[in-house]
Motif scaffolding. Structure first.
Motif, PDB file in Angstrom:
ATOM      1  N   LYS A 172     -10.138   0.514  -0.235  1.00  0.00           N
ATOM      2  CA  LYS A 172     -10.203   1.310   0.792  1.00  0.00           C
ATOM      3  C   LYS A 172     -11.107   2.411   0.404  1.00  0.00           C
ATOM      4  O   LYS A 172     -11.993   2.916   1.298  1.00  0.00           O
ATOM      5  CB  LYS A 172      -8.669   1.774   1.389  1.00  0.00           C
ATOM      6  CG  LYS A 172      -8.850   2.910   2.568  1.00  0.00           C
ATOM      7  CD  LYS A 172      -7.629   3.295   3.025  1.00  0.00           C
ATOM      8  CE  LYS A 172      -7.661   4.234   4.262  1.00  0.00           C
ATOM      9  NZ  LYS A 172      -6.301   4.766   4.805  1.00  0.00           N
ATOM     10  N   ARG A 216      -6.051   0.335  -2.344  1.00  0.00           N
ATOM     11  CA  ARG A 216      -5.276  -0.851  -1.691  1.00  0.00           C
ATOM     12  C   ARG A 216      -6.513  -1.595  -1.170  1.00  0.00           C
ATOM     13  O   ARG A 216      -7.528  -1.131  -1.053  1.00  0.00           O
ATOM     14  CB  ARG A 216      -4.509  -0.770  -0.657  1.00  0.00           C
ATOM     15  CG  ARG A 216      -3.071   0.004  -1.321  1.00  0.00           C
ATOM     16  CD  ARG A 216      -2.351   0.091  -0.104  1.00  0.00           C
ATOM     17  NE  ARG A 216      -0.808   0.780  -0.787  1.00  0.00           N
ATOM     18  CZ  ARG A 216      -0.097   1.425  -0.027  1.00  0.00           C
ATOM     19  NH1 ARG A 216      -0.007   1.189   1.166  1.00  0.00           N
ATOM     20  NH2 ARG A 216       0.982   1.921  -0.607  1.00  0.00           N
ATOM     21  N   ASN A 268      -4.604  -1.075   8.471  1.00  0.00           N
ATOM     22  CA  ASN A 268      -3.403  -0.641   7.890  1.00  0.00           C
ATOM     23  C   ASN A 268      -3.292  -1.448   6.401  1.00  0.00           C
ATOM     24  O   ASN A 268      -2.888  -2.446   6.263  1.00  0.00           O
ATOM     25  CB  ASN A 268      -2.007  -0.795   8.797  1.00  0.00           C
ATOM     26  CG  ASN A 268      -2.346  -0.422  10.185  1.00  0.00           C
ATOM     27  OD1 ASN A 268      -2.509   0.850  10.182  1.00  0.00           O
ATOM     28  ND2 ASN A 268      -1.905  -1.195  11.161  1.00  0.00           N
ATOM     29  N   TYR A 269      -3.583  -0.824   5.379  1.00  0.00           N
ATOM     30  CA  TYR A 269      -3.620  -1.212   3.898  1.00  0.00           C
ATOM     31  C   TYR A 269      -2.149  -1.364   3.476  1.00  0.00           C
ATOM     32  O   TYR A 269      -1.357  -0.430   3.711  1.00  0.00           O
ATOM     33  CB  TYR A 269      -4.371  -0.262   3.235  1.00  0.00           C
ATOM     34  CG  TYR A 269      -5.947  -0.462   3.450  1.00  0.00           C
ATOM     35  CD1 TYR A 269      -6.670  -1.282   2.627  1.00  0.00           C
ATOM     36  CD2 TYR A 269      -6.559  -0.009   4.414  1.00  0.00           C
ATOM     37  CE1 TYR A 269      -8.075  -1.504   2.710  1.00  0.00           C
ATOM     38  CE2 TYR A 269      -8.135  -0.081   4.747  1.00  0.00           C
ATOM     39  CZ  TYR A 269      -8.875  -0.814   3.788  1.00  0.00           C
ATOM     40  OH  TYR A 269     -10.128  -1.227   3.929  1.00  0.00           O
ATOM     41  N   GLU A 276      -2.782   4.289  -1.123  1.00  0.00           N
ATOM     42  CA  GLU A 276      -3.746   3.793  -0.179  1.00  0.00           C
ATOM     43  C   GLU A 276      -4.951   3.634  -0.476  1.00  0.00           C
ATOM     44  O   GLU A 276      -5.695   2.668  -0.089  1.00  0.00           O
ATOM     45  CB  GLU A 276      -3.178   4.516   1.172  1.00  0.00           C
ATOM     46  CG  GLU A 276      -3.800   3.805   2.301  1.00  0.00           C
ATOM     47  CD  GLU A 276      -3.268   4.443   3.741  1.00  0.00           C
ATOM     48  OE1 GLU A 276      -3.856   4.005   4.743  1.00  0.00           O
ATOM     49  OE2 GLU A 276      -2.414   5.327   3.521  1.00  0.00           O
TER      50      GLU A 276
END
Length: 281
Positions: A112, A246, A262-263, A243
């Motif tokens: 991300k 990810r 939405n990780y 996050e």
């Protein structure tokens, strides 16, 4: 005459077998070559990914048996093994549609924090995941208590109980799914081979279990050992990343650009069933 000859041969061979067996029984250390294979039985820790059947293990290395000082029946079994494994996953579907994605560039799966270039000329692409085969390689150091019988003829039998310590050496990922360029062109049934994902796999895997088997003294001081074992995984296969680190995500339902992602981190542990052979000297 035949019976006399037969008895004479036995009277010569039996003492030699006893001598060789006793020689091995009194050895303070046995070491040799290990080979084996087995099954990876995946246990999922998240509903966002599913297991996809049974994975595989192929192992090579060296093994070592060492009895305790005052006993030939109790000792330690250890060694150094290379485990070449496959762990199989698939993306769950919602109303018949797969929902797990990632962004990538060439063979690198993007985190991300890497961001994505949505320009139509960008080399960044989006992948809709259907199936995933992880291909990790581990260096494994087993440390096990060894319980064994005295030799009964050319054989003795044993059990082992302890822990396997596995350290990740490399990890490649083979994916099947749909690839999409930044300008929306889709290609179905794409195989992304030898992909890499930074920080995906946990560097250490510990498991506890047991082996049972037999040692055959088939020639001089050389033995062939066959054993089967089961191990219960106690550490995760994957990092539970922050996050920004990810790589996998579900797309949100809001119609915005860039899309809401939405990780999440994959979560699983392994039980392993292994058949192993060792040539000890």
């Amino acid at each position: 005459m035949k019976n006399i000859l037969y008895c004479t041969i036995l009277s010569i061979l039996i003492p030699f077998n006893l001598i060789y067996s006793q020689e091995i029984a009194d050895k303070k250390i046995q070491a040799g070559l290990v080979g084996g294979f087995g099954l990876n039985l995946t246990k999922m820790g998240t509903s966002k990914m599913d297991k996809n059947g049974v994975g595989s293990i192929f192992k090579i290395g060296i093994g070592l048996h060492k009895p305790f000082k005052n006993s030939n029946n109790l000792g330690i079994s250890t060694g150094l093994e290379f485990d070449f494994e496959t762990i199989k996953y698939k993306a769950p579907s919602i109303d018949g549609v797969n929902s797990v994605h990632y962004h990538y560039n060439d063979t690198r799966i993007l985190q991300k924090k890497d961001g994505v270039n949505y320009d139509s000329t960008s080399a960044d692409m989006t992948f809709l995941l259907k199936e995933r085969n992880q291909k990790p390689v581990y260096v494994t150091i087993p440390l096990m208590l060894l319980f064994r019988t005295d030799f009964i003829g050319d054989f003795r039998y044993f059990a082992k109980f302890g822990i396997k310590n596995s350290f990740l050496v490399s990890n490649k990922i083979n994916d099947l799914g749909v690839s999409t360029t930044m300008n929306g062109v889709q290609t179905d049934n794409v195989e992304n081979l030898n992909m890499s994902a930074s920080g995906d796999m946990f560097f250490y895997r510990g498991s506890v279990g047991f082996f049972g088997g037999a040692e055959w003294n088939f020639s001089g001081s050389t033995s062939l050992v066959g054993e089967i074992g089961f191990f219960y995984g106690i550490t995760p296969n994957h990092w539970d990343n922050k996050e920004e680190n990810r790589t996998l995500f579900n797309q949100g339902v809001n119609l915005i650009f860039p899309p809401e992602n939405n990780y999440f981190s994959n979560k699983s542990t392994l039980n392993q069933l292994t058949l192993k052979f060792t040539l000890l000297f």
